[in-house]
Scaffold this motif. Structure first.
Motif, PDB file in Angstrom:
ATOM      1  N   LEU A 276      -8.321   8.672  -5.106  1.00 28.91           N
ATOM      2  CA  LEU A 276      -8.742   7.603  -4.432  1.00 28.91           C
ATOM      3  C   LEU A 276      -7.714   6.375  -3.880  1.00 28.91           C
ATOM      4  O   LEU A 276      -7.925   5.747  -2.924  1.00 28.91           O
ATOM      5  CB  LEU A 276     -10.135   6.988  -5.108  1.00 28.91           C
ATOM      6  N   VAL A 277      -6.951   6.250  -5.147  1.00 26.83           N
ATOM      7  CA  VAL A 277      -5.832   5.315  -4.799  1.00 26.83           C
ATOM      8  C   VAL A 277      -4.809   5.514  -3.711  1.00 26.83           C
ATOM      9  O   VAL A 277      -4.701   4.587  -2.747  1.00 26.83           O
ATOM     10  CB  VAL A 277      -4.851   5.062  -6.043  1.00 26.83           C
ATOM     11  N   THR A 278      -4.513   6.779  -3.471  1.00 27.01           N
ATOM     12  CA  THR A 278      -3.800   7.333  -2.439  1.00 27.01           C
ATOM     13  C   THR A 278      -4.351   6.953  -1.225  1.00 27.01           C
ATOM     14  O   THR A 278      -3.948   6.724  -0.055  1.00 27.01           O
ATOM     15  CB  THR A 278      -3.252   8.714  -2.492  1.00 27.01           C
TER      16      THR A 278
ATOM     17  N   SER B 196      -7.164   4.734  -0.574  1.00 23.23           N
ATOM     18  CA  SER B 196      -7.468   3.226  -0.043  1.00 23.23           C
ATOM     19  C   SER B 196      -6.684   2.574   0.858  1.00 23.23           C
ATOM     20  O   SER B 196      -7.226   2.096   1.652  1.00 23.23           O
ATOM     21  CB  SER B 196      -8.048   2.690  -1.436  1.00 23.23           C
ATOM     22  N   PRO B 197      -5.318   2.418   0.314  1.00 25.58           N
ATOM     23  CA  PRO B 197      -4.487   1.644   1.308  1.00 25.58           C
ATOM     24  C   PRO B 197      -4.207   2.080   2.628  1.00 25.58           C
ATOM     25  O   PRO B 197      -4.398   1.237   3.595  1.00 25.58           O
ATOM     26  CB  PRO B 197      -3.045   1.624   0.641  1.00 25.58           C
TER      27      PRO B 197
ATOM     28  N   ALA C  78       0.979   7.053  -6.529  1.00 23.34           N
ATOM     29  CA  ALA C  78      -0.295   8.006  -7.049  1.00 23.34           C
ATOM     30  C   ALA C  78      -0.042   9.390  -6.830  1.00 23.34           C
ATOM     31  O   ALA C  78      -0.429  10.121  -7.587  1.00 23.34           O
ATOM     32  CB  ALA C  78      -1.276   7.401  -6.359  1.00 23.34           C
TER      33      ALA C  78
ATOM     34  N   ALA D 112      -9.241   9.381  -9.874  1.00 21.38           N
ATOM     35  CA  ALA D 112      -9.009   7.990  -9.591  1.00 21.38           C
ATOM     36  C   ALA D 112      -7.601   7.927  -8.834  1.00 21.38           C
ATOM     37  O   ALA D 112      -7.498   6.874  -7.630  1.00 21.38           O
ATOM     38  CB  ALA D 112      -8.715   7.409 -10.950  1.00 21.38           C
ATOM     39  N   SER D 113      -6.740   8.918  -9.176  1.00 24.19           N
ATOM     40  CA  SER D 113      -5.398   8.717  -8.412  1.00 24.19           C
ATOM     41  C   SER D 113      -5.591   8.771  -7.028  1.00 24.19           C
ATOM     42  O   SER D 113      -5.034   8.493  -6.007  1.00 24.19           O
ATOM     43  CB  SER D 113      -4.184   9.714  -8.964  1.00 24.19           C
TER      44      SER D 113
ATOM     45  N   CYS E 123       1.664   1.987  -3.615  1.00 25.00           N
ATOM     46  CA  CYS E 123       0.454   2.666  -4.369  1.00 25.00           C
ATOM     47  C   CYS E 123       0.501   3.998  -3.914  1.00 25.00           C
ATOM     48  O   CYS E 123       0.541   4.907  -4.917  1.00 25.00           O
ATOM     49  CB  CYS E 123      -0.617   1.935  -3.928  1.00 25.00           C
ATOM     50  N   ARG E 124       0.565   4.626  -2.759  1.00 31.52           N
ATOM     51  CA  ARG E 124       0.170   5.817  -2.200  1.00 31.52           C
ATOM     52  C   ARG E 124       1.253   6.658  -2.932  1.00 31.52           C
ATOM     53  O   ARG E 124       0.955   7.919  -3.034  1.00 31.52           O
ATOM     54  CB  ARG E 124       0.318   6.062  -0.623  1.00 31.52           C
TER      55      ARG E 124
ATOM     56  N   GLY F 261       0.832  -1.130  -0.086  1.00 31.55           N
ATOM     57  CA  GLY F 261      -0.100   0.006  -0.067  1.00 31.55           C
ATOM     58  C   GLY F 261       0.703   1.194   0.021  1.00 31.55           C
ATOM     59  O   GLY F 261       0.537   2.248  -0.565  1.00 31.55           O
TER      60      GLY F 261
END
Length: 1479
Positions: A181-183, A185-186, A71, A178-179, A67-68, A64
């Motif tokens: 939300l990716v930052t 979610s984890p 992103a 979108a990016s 991803c953060r 995670g």
């Protein structure tokens, strides 16, 4: 401002930022408030985490993070890309500048955010979710995105080919969402929180934390939580100190700087730079402190004039917020960093004192008592550290003062001089008072030292004092001392009260003076002027008020620095100069002295006085050589210089000339001193003394020192804890443990100072055979002893007298000269053949620890650490000590004082409001134009622009009466206020002194009556602590803190009343803040209390260890253990510093949170005021009043909580004294039988089935003992160590209450007689000779009414005492100036002075040589011919002529008959003892 906004948004200046446009949210409003501001906040918070250091070890990382980070970098890129279509498609969505600003801010923000995440990923946070703030803040810009998205859909430009730029921007927008939300979610996935909580115990404080965490102490949260859940129970639960604060590092730094001896320059070199650079933080914080009053002025101006645009008001409100926020942060960081420097200084000074004590020569050390040296470590170090606080105040106070004056001048022109003159007049007055306080304080501390010294002696000699019933005498001495101390305290407190009164009354008087002058000079008062002036006068008073105390602190630090410096300048032991390094001709020499002269006076004393004072022991050794491996015996009468010779060998004396050689110096000596030094730890630790445990050697040593049996009896064997100074062991056990320690060290040279004195013949024999001629047979041994019968096998003997060697030779030459060599001539029938081997004897004569300890291995009760809040009982006890009426009147006077103060301020605002109304209605309007904003433009260029021409318009005539009327009322209120203030100050001083008197009296009375068992199981230090530091708290610190607390409490109440009166709407903000405040302070108080208690609990070991080190210096140095002790001191200091650091940081943790509450209150008031102004509701007078009060809210609430917490901490002292006044076991005080004045007239003693145990649950020390001793009979009591001999005396004197049975004296049951009657009619010569400091006359007869010379003559002390300077010469601490043997003679003299019919002697002559011993026996026989005498003897020849002998075994009477019968009776215990004594 409006124009800038209009330009940016492309709107009209009338409505620059429309919220609602064409049915949807305005684009400009959306971009600025919902996009730029949230991104700004996220950027600032992310930047705080950029400093996070990497973790040194690899932790398993959570998925995670990658991803953060990716992103976030993508988002930064997308915002940059989005700028291109925005600039190309000009004006399609909005003005270009606006888009560039929004996108630029966002790109920068996400870039910073990505970097912060990267840093965190590589730190210890990598295995967790990371900080919550960083997980949630990215959601802030979300609403703005959603609004834009909706707008695209509504306007149908999303996928329109006609608008390529808009379409591309829409696509980018979707990618951004979108990016984003990716930052997010984890970070919401469930995380493993283990790693931090597991490593919590050993977690290092602060190191490796981000800026945000450092500013708001987020890293303290886990610890605060632990404290809140009652999980902070031992020092290990607290964080480890940050690396830069660890004791070892700090000491290294100060070592490196230790080229100079001056303590100040060492500290300066080690910590100076860091300390001075903190001044910058202080400066910035102070400057921001001034922004409050200035912006307040502008805000009130804005409210008075109805023309200023709204944006100005908003700017002022924002300015107030920013100024107070930044100021709070800076001030908080300053305190925190300063605390760290103070910890470093403390560690350096304490270590320096400890190291010095280990290195200083014994002779120079005598210039300070143990108490004084421990004081350097506690009180003086404390004062030095407080100087760190004072120093920055010294420069910042005048600076604040100057700026405040300048601003006042801007407000009221030249009239401020009147007020200033008044304020300055007080400074010299204050100085005079402060000087008087200082003088009294010095004298009070001197008296306190004397009182504590008296208490120390009282506690050390408590048994003897009880035996002799001297409690009343000591109580009188201590009370007399305390009365003088309280007199000084009273003077201090009353002077203090005057000081407090002067300062409390000052602001009111000064502001009256200023306003009256201002009005009389014909100016018009306006709301702005009054409130700004009031705020400034308050700011002016603070520096003036604090300055004397700051100077005081500086002076105190100077005094303490000089005291410590004096100690550090003592001459160190210089072994290179003391010993000759070249060996003499023969390699076989272990030690030799040639023409050597030594003295007990230190070098300094010798250089000052050529002729040494009478009574200073000197030693002259013409020639003494010791071969390797020989046993040299040293004999001579009491005080002939035997122990001094050993001290000379170890280098503890001052060498005046000659040469001393010792082979293998660095190896040290095995030393067993005459008064055995025992450490407060287990028996095994005492013997190992820092060496590795070697089972074979250990067993051998324990066996050789006859300790095996004793260890079997002790409750936990060799793991049994020994009390302070070995209080729970018998004299013989102490001597043997000290000997075992020396033997276990495996040195080459052994110096044994009378280790045989305190043991019986049997054990002494064992020690000689198994230890001195056994384990040590190949070592060089020098043995001093009076028991010459054991020296027949020595290689050589030295006979000493008067500090010189009289003769050296073989035992055959020397022993006849020593006389009195016991041969038991009267017992012809010695049955040598019947002497059984030693094994049998040891089985037959069982032992059982004499001063048996508790059944569990730790005899010492751990010091109680009370849990939870200080109980209501404690406050009640203090309330009652003050007295209910008095306490109520103090509270009432406080209420009156606060009320009158607030009313005077309210009256002012009322006056202003009426002025502005009359001004608006009167014909002659005073220059109606609003006061120009330039009046107080606080620009960095010219601090304040010159004042515009003052309104010199004459006041309308009909007002002049009014002014007089208002001023009169104002003056009256102020006068009343000043009256209530002085009343309160004096009532308070009187009340607290009364409480201090009551508490000490109760404590002392209780301690005097406590049982002996209590003193045996409680270390002296702990009881002393109650009488020194806890009482000092009750006398001095508690009243001071309580005073501050009450003032803060009433001040806060007053403030809240005024604020809500001025702005009722503020209640909406105050209620949630109050709830928050309450929860934060509860959280904090619980933890803080635990940390403070842990701090106190870890403080005692430092002092105990230090005083233990001082009393065992000779042994530590002789056995070369100084480095280990230094290390031990460092570890104890580190433990304590950990708790202190955590406790200080918890305070800062709280402070920053409270400051934020204060900031919210100020901002809220400003906001509400602006809204009210827009709605035309506000009354500028009241708003100004509310705001000026609100500015002080932060200080009040943090002051309130810290003073309350401090009060609670100080109350712990009351709690501890209360605990002793209510819970100590007390000796029975009742008298059931009144006895005749000459009782016991015959001296008949009967024991009937006596059973006694030292404590509940322990084996009986006396088990059904019955015997009768007839009037005038002389009875000897013998038995193995620990058979219950001394216990008989304790039972007779009722030191311990019997379980069953009775003891009759002349037929009267001793249980029914009052204790004082009983003990005063019996005489005793105790085992430990106890003398207290004072003259010889006082020591012999405190009541002072006896013929002393004759007695001294009979005790063979007359010469020694004449030499010392007669009966009135001082003896020094615990009789230092007499040798141990001479001290025992003094105790004998005491017994001779009593007219008692029953005399008990407990090994009284163990430290006396044979000849003196014989003379004494004659004296005792002659003087006590018609009295009953009971003697416990270890030398059997002393009791061979007694009428009967009582043999004790395991707490029972084994045999009781005449010595002749017992010695002839086959297999009797007495016979065996007799033979073992002659082998």
């Amino acid at each position: 401002m409006e124009n800038i906004l209009a330009g940016l948004c492309g709107t009209s200046p009338e409505d620059p930022l429309p919220v609602w446009v064409h049915g949807s949210i305005g684009h400009c409003f959306n971009q600025l408030t919902l996009n730029v501001i949230p991104h700004g906040i996220l950027a600032v918070v992310s930047a705080c985490f950029l400093g996070t250091p990497r973790s040194g070890f690899m932790l398993p990382c959570r998925p995670g993070w990658g991803c953060r980070i990716v992103a976030s970098f993508i988002l930064a890129g997308l915002f940059l890309v989005d700028t291109i279509p925005a600039t190309i498609s000009q004006q399609e969505l909005g003005p270009v500048y606006l888009e560039v600003l929004a996108n630029g801010t966002a790109a920068l923000t996400w870039f910073t955010h990505a970097l912060a995440l990267l840093m965190l990923f590589k730190s210890i946070h990598g295995s967790t979710r990371g900080p919550v703030a960083l997980a949630l803040l990215p959601l802030l810009p979300l609403p703005s995105f959603v609004i834009t998205l909706v707008w695209y859909c509504q306007s149908r430009t999303a996928w329109s080919p006609a608008h390529p730029a808009a379409s591309s921007r829409f696509a980018i927008l979707c990618l951004q969402l979108a990016s984003m939300l990716v930052t997010f979610s984890p970070s919401i996935a469930p995380g493993n929180k283990t790693s931090l909580s597991q490593s919590q115990g050993s977690q290092v404080a602060e190191d490796g934390e981000s800026w945000l965490s450092r500013f708001f102490y987020v890293w303290m949260n886990p610890l605060m939580k632990c404290g809140y859940q009652w999980k902070l129970n031992q020092p290990q639960d607290v964080y480890v100190l940050p690396r830069q604060l660890q004791a070892a590092r700090v000491c290294d730094r100060s070592y490196r700087a230790q080229k100079a001896v001056q303590l100040f320059s060492v500290l300066h070199a080690a910590f100076g730079l860091r300390f001075y650079s903190l001044g910058l933080l202080k400066l910035a914080g102070n400057l921001l402190g001034f922004s409050g009053p200035l912006l307040l002025t502008l805000l009130v101006n804005f409210m008075e004039s109805r023309q200023e645009p709204l944006s100005h008001g908003v700017l002022y409100a924002l300015g107030l917020f920013a100024g107070s926020f930044l100021g709070a942060l800076l001030r908080n960081q300053f305190s925190y960093e300063l605390n760290k420097v103070m910890l470093m200084v403390r560690a350096a000074v304490v270590s320096a004192i400890y190291q010095k004590a280990l290195r200083v020569g014994s002779t120079s050390l005598t210039r300070f008592t143990v108490g004084e040296i421990v004081n350097f470590m506690s009180t003086d170090t404390g004062r030095l550290i407080n100087f760190c606080l004072s120093f920055h105040e010294v420069w910042s106070l005048p600076f604040q003062f100057a700026i405040t004056l300048y601003l006042l001048y801007q407000q009221v022109g030249i009239t401020f001089l009147g007020g200033l003159a008044l304020a300055l007049l007080l400074v010299p007055v204050n100085k005079v008072i402060a000087n008087r306080i200082m003088m009294n304080n010095k004298e009070m501390l001197k008296l306190k030292d004397i009182r504590v010294k008296l208490m120390t002696e009282f506690l050390c000699g408590i048994r003897v004092i009880k035996f002799y019933t001297w409690e009343k005498h000591f109580s009188r001495r201590i009370n007399a001392c305390r009365a003088k101390e309280l007199q000084k305290l009273q003077a201090i407190k009353y002077l203090d009260a005057v000081c407090v009164y002067l300062w409390a009354a000052l602001p009111v008087v000064v502001s009256i003076a200023i306003f009256v002058t201002y009005v009389l000079l014909g100016h018009q008062l306006t709301a702005t002027k009054v409130f700004t002036a009031l705020a400034l006068v308050e700011m002016l008073i603070l520096p003036l008020n604090n300055f004397p105390w700051v100077l005081n602190g500086t002076l105190e630090a100077k005094v303490s620095l000089d005291r410590i410096q004096r100690f550090l300048e003592l001459v160190d032991q210089n072994l290179e100069a003391y010993y000759a390094l070249d060996s003499p001709s023969g390699t076989a020499t272990a030690m030799e002295m040639r023409c050597a002269a030594f003295s007990w006076a230190s070098d300094e004393e010798e250089s000052t006085r050529q002729s040494l004072p009478r009574g200073t022991q000197q030693l002259h050794i013409e020639n003494l050589s010791v071969r390797k491996g020989m046993l040299l015996g040293i004999v001579g009468k009491v005080g002939s210089g035997k122990s001094s010779l050993l001290a000379a060998i170890t280098g503890e004396l001052t060498k005046q000339g000659g040469r001393v050689y010792v082979c293998d110096l660095e190896q040290g000596f095995g030393l067993a001193t005459q008064e055995p030094w025992i450490q407060f730890t287990t028996v095994r630790e005492n013997i190992l003394f820092g060496r590795e445990y070697d089972a074979r050697l250990y067993k051998e040593v324990v066996e050789a020192c006859a300790l095996s049996e004793d260890l079997n009896i002790l409750p936990a064997g060799d793991q049994t804890e020994v009390g302070e100074n070995g209080v729970t062991l018998s004299g013989g056990q102490k001597a043997r443990i000290a000997l075992a320690r020396a033997v276990y060290q495996e040195k080459d040279i052994y110096l044994l100072d009378d280790p045989l004195a305190a043991v019986d013949a049997n054990v002494a024999n064992h020690l000689m055979q198994k230890c001195i001629f056994g384990v040590l047979k190949h070592k060089t041994r020098i043995l001093c002893t009076h028991r010459t019968e054991f020296l027949e096998k020595a290689d050589a003997l030295v006979l000493m007298d008067n500090g010189r060697i009289v003769k050296t030779g073989t035992p055959a030459d020397i022993l006849p000269l020593v006389e009195a060599f016991p041969k038991f001539k009267d017992m012809k029938k010695r049955q040598k053949d019947k002497a059984p081997d030693e094994q049998d004897q040891e089985e037959a004569i069982e032992t059982e620890a004499e001063k048996s300890t508790q059944s569990n291995n730790v005899i010492l009760k751990e010091e109680e650490k009370k849990e939870g809040a200080v109980a209501f009982q404690v406050y009640k006890a203090y309330w009652l000590a003050v007295g209910s009426c008095l306490a109520l009147s103090i509270l009432f006077s406080l209420l009156l004082m606060q009320a009158s103060r607030n009313i005077s301020d309210w009256w002012l605002s009322h006056w202003i409001s009426s002025i502005s109304q009359t001004a608006n209605t009167s014909v002659m309007v005073c220059s109606a134009s609003p006061p120009s904003p330039e009046l107080l433009l606080f620009t960095m260029a010219g601090l304040v622009s010159p004042i515009q021409s003052l309104d010199t318009t004459p006041i309308p005539s009909n007002d002049s009466l009014d002014v007089n009327f208002y001023l009169m009322i104002y003056g009256t209120i102020a006068g009343a206020n000043s009256l209530f203030t002085i009343l309160r100050a004096f009532l308070f001083a009187y009340g607290t002194i009364r409480a201090a008197t009551v508490i000490h009296n109760r404590l002392l009375q209780r301690a005097l009556k406590a049982t002996v068992t209590f003193f045996d199981t409680t270390p002296t230090g702990r009881i002393l602590n109650r009488f020194s530091s806890d009482l000092y708290c009750v006398d001095d610190t508690l009243p001071f803190v309580l005073n501050v607390f009450l003032a803060n409490l009433y001040g806060l109440l007053g403030t809240l009343v005024i604020i809500t009166y001025g702005l009722p709407w503020i209640v909406l903000v105050l209620l949630p803040l109050a709830a928050l405040y309450f929860s934060i302070q509860r959280y904090y108080r619980r933890t803080s209390r635990e940390l403070k208690r842990l701090y106190s609990v870890t403080l005692s070991p430092i002092y105990t260890h230090f005083s233990e080190t001082l009393s065992g210096l000779c042994s530590i140095r002789a056995m070369r253990a100084t480095q280990r002790f230094e290390l031990e001191n460092q570890l104890r200091l580190e433990q304590n510093q950990r708790c202190l650091f955590a406790s200080n940081t918890a305070t800062q943790w709280l402070d920053i949170r409270l400051q934020m509450i204060g900031v919210s209150v100020v901002t809220a008031i400003a906001g509400i005021a602006i809204i009210q102004h827009q709605k035309q509701l506000g009354n500028p007078g009241l708003v100004g009043l509310a705001l000026s009060y609100a500015l002080s809210v932060t200080n009040l609430i943090s002051g309130l909580i810290s003073s309350f917490t401090l009060t609670e901490t100080m109350m712990v002292s009351v709690e501890r004294t209360e605990e002793y006044t209510t819970d100590i076991p007390v000796e029975p005080q009742d008298k059931q039988v009144q006895v005749a004045t000459d009782w016991p007239s015959q001296g008949l003693v009967e024991f009937q089935q006596v059973v006694l145990a030292y404590q509940v649950g322990l084996p009986n020390a006396l088990d059904g003992v019955s015997f009768t001793i007839y009037p005038g009979e002389k009875v000897g009591i013998v038995g193995r160590t620990g058979s219950g001999k001394s216990t008989l005396f304790l039972a007779l004197f009722r030191m311990l209450e019997l379980k069953s049975g009775r003891i009759l004296l002349d037929g009267v049951d001793s249980q029914l007689v009052g204790l004082e009657d009983l003990r005063s009619r019996l005489a005793i010569i105790p085992q430990d000779p106890f003398l207290f400091s004072g003259s010889i006359r006082e020591n012999l007869d405190p009541q002072g009414n006896a013929e002393l010379h004759e007695v001294l003559e009979q005790c063979h002390l007359q010469d020694a005492i004449t030499q010392m300077g007669g009966l009135d010469s001082e003896l020094g601490e615990r009789g230092k100036r007499l040798s141990v043997g001479q001290r025992q003679l003094v105790c004998l003299a005491r017994a001779l002075l009593t007219q008692a019919k029953v005399l008990c002697i407990d090994e009284a002559t163990a430290s006396v040589d044979q000849k003196t011993d014989q003379l004494l026996q004659q004296t005792i026989r002659r003087r006590f011919a018609d009295r009953t005498v009971l003697t416990i003897a270890h030398r059997l020849n002393t009791i061979l002529d007694s009428d009967r002998v009582l043999v004790m075994q395991a707490g029972r009477v084994a045999e009781l008959d005449s010595p002749t019968h017992l010695s002839q009776k086959d297999g009797s215990l007495f016979q065996r003892l007799l033979h073992s004594g002659q082998q």
